[in-house]
Design a protein around this motif. Structure first.
Motif, short mmCIF file in Angstrom:
data_model
loop_
_atom_site.label_atom_id
_atom_site.label_comp_id
_atom_site.label_asym_id
_atom_site.label_seq_id
_atom_site.Cartn_x
_atom_site.Cartn_y
_atom_site.Cartn_z
N ARG A 1 -4.10 10.82 5.85
CA ARG A 1 -4.32 9.74 6.34
C ARG A 1 -5.45 9.08 5.15
N ILE A 2 -4.73 7.96 4.68
CA ILE A 2 -5.38 7.50 3.43
C ILE A 2 -6.08 5.72 4.01
N ARG A 3 -7.27 5.77 3.60
CA ARG A 3 -7.88 4.52 3.62
C ARG A 3 -7.75 3.92 2.71
N MET A 4 -7.29 2.58 2.49
CA MET A 4 -7.11 1.62 1.20
C MET A 4 -8.18 0.68 1.22
N GLN A 5 -8.49 0.30 0.00
CA GLN A 5 -9.43 -0.77 0.03
C GLN A 5 -9.16 -1.70 -1.18
N ASP A 6 -8.91 -2.84 -0.92
CA ASP A 6 -8.46 -3.85 -1.91
C ASP A 6 -7.26 -3.31 -2.79
N ASN B 1 0.80 -1.20 -0.06
CA ASN B 1 -0.13 -0.07 -0.23
C ASN B 1 0.78 1.31 0.10
N ALA B 2 2.10 1.36 0.62
CA ALA B 2 2.85 2.34 0.79
C ALA B 2 3.37 2.62 -0.74
N ALA B 3 3.68 1.55 -1.47
CA ALA B 3 4.26 1.51 -2.60
C ALA B 3 3.17 2.10 -3.79
N VAL B 4 1.86 1.75 -3.48
CA VAL B 4 0.98 2.41 -4.51
C VAL B 4 0.72 3.60 -3.92
N VAL B 5 0.86 4.41 -3.06
CA VAL B 5 0.77 5.73 -2.68
C VAL B 5 1.85 6.48 -3.19
N ARG B 6 3.10 6.06 -2.90
CA ARG B 6 4.31 6.56 -3.34
C ARG B 6 4.28 6.71 -4.93
N ALA B 7 3.97 5.75 -5.57
CA ALA B 7 3.63 5.89 -7.07
C ALA B 7 2.72 7.03 -7.61
N MET B 8 1.92 7.12 -6.73
CA MET B 8 0.90 8.06 -6.89
C MET B 8 1.57 9.67 -6.80
N PHE B 9 2.38 9.88 -5.66
CA PHE B 9 3.04 10.99 -5.51
C PHE B 9 4.12 11.01 -6.76
N GLU B 10 4.80 10.25 -7.00
CA GLU B 10 5.75 10.31 -8.24
C GLU B 10 5.12 11.11 -9.40
N ARG C 1 3.72 15.37 -13.03
CA ARG C 1 2.13 16.11 -13.78
C ARG C 1 1.58 15.12 -14.66
N ASP C 2 1.44 13.82 -14.36
CA ASP C 2 0.91 12.68 -14.83
C ASP C 2 -0.32 12.60 -14.11
N ILE C 3 -1.36 13.27 -14.07
CA ILE C 3 -2.51 13.23 -13.43
C ILE C 3 -3.29 11.88 -13.54
N ALA C 4 -3.20 11.12 -14.84
CA ALA C 4 -3.95 9.90 -15.19
C ALA C 4 -3.26 9.01 -14.35
N ALA C 5 -1.98 9.12 -14.45
CA ALA C 5 -1.34 8.02 -13.37
C ALA C 5 -1.52 7.97 -11.89
N ALA C 6 -1.49 9.60 -11.63
CA ALA C 6 -1.63 9.65 -10.09
C ALA C 6 -3.15 9.36 -9.68
N THR C 7 -3.97 9.22 -10.41
CA THR C 7 -5.43 9.13 -10.01
C THR C 7 -6.05 7.68 -10.38
N ALA C 8 -5.09 6.89 -10.96
CA ALA C 8 -5.28 5.43 -11.46
C ALA C 8 -5.67 4.62 -10.20
N PRO C 9 -4.85 4.64 -9.28
CA PRO C 9 -5.25 3.69 -8.06
C PRO C 9 -6.51 4.15 -7.11
N LEU C 10 -7.14 5.11 -7.59
CA LEU C 10 -8.48 5.38 -6.82
C LEU C 10 -9.32 4.44 -7.08
N THR C 11 -10.39 4.31 -6.16
CA THR C 11 -11.65 3.63 -6.34
C THR C 11 -12.55 4.69 -7.18
#
Length: 131
Positions: free
Chosen positions: A105-110, A6-15, A20-30
């Motif tokens: 504070r990020i809540r993860m789901q699956d 889950n930390a790796a998912v969020v780190r990838a969002m920040f990166e 400035r890749d908004i599509a990749a930054a928001t891809a792991p959102l429900t």
């Protein structure tokens, strides 16, 4: 010790956001993810829901700062259900400087981000900056 998935998912969002890749930054959102930004005034305060709402929110951050917004990531810690991110956000707007120590504070789901609650050190400074 390897980083929690889950930390790796969020780190990838920040990166992705830094690139400035908004599509990749928001891809792991429900599909029904929500980002809660603190305050009662300013263009960013309130809840931003779903991919479209969060994309609009992130685009506003960049637009309102004429592209100057950047962040310095300090730490990410995670469990199976939550991720906590510490960072400082910087930007310029109308001659003012943003220097904003922040906690998410990020809540993860699956393995996806379902909820982000943002906490800032100096709410008056943040509201003044974004107003």
């Amino acid at each position: 010790m390897p980083e929690h998935p889950n930390a790796a998912v969020v780190r990838a969002m920040f990166e992705a956001f830094e690139r400035r890749d908004i599509a990749a930054a928001t891809a792991p959102l429900t599909a029904d993810a929500v980002w809660r930004f603190p305050g009662r005034r300013g263009g960013l305060a309130g809840e931003h829901r779903g991919h479209a709402g969060i994309i609009t929110f992130l685009a506003q951050v960049m637009t309102l700062t004429s592209g100057t917004f950047r962040l310095e990531l300090h730490d990410i810690t995670a469990s199976d259900d939550h991720v906590v991110v510490l960072f400082t956000g910087y930007g310029e707007r109308n001659g003012e400087q943003l220097d904003n120590p922040t906690c998410l504070r990020i809540r993860m789901q699956d393995g996806l981000v379902a909820e982000i609650c943002e906490f800032v050190w100096d709410l008056d400074h943040v509201e003044d900056f974004w107003s």
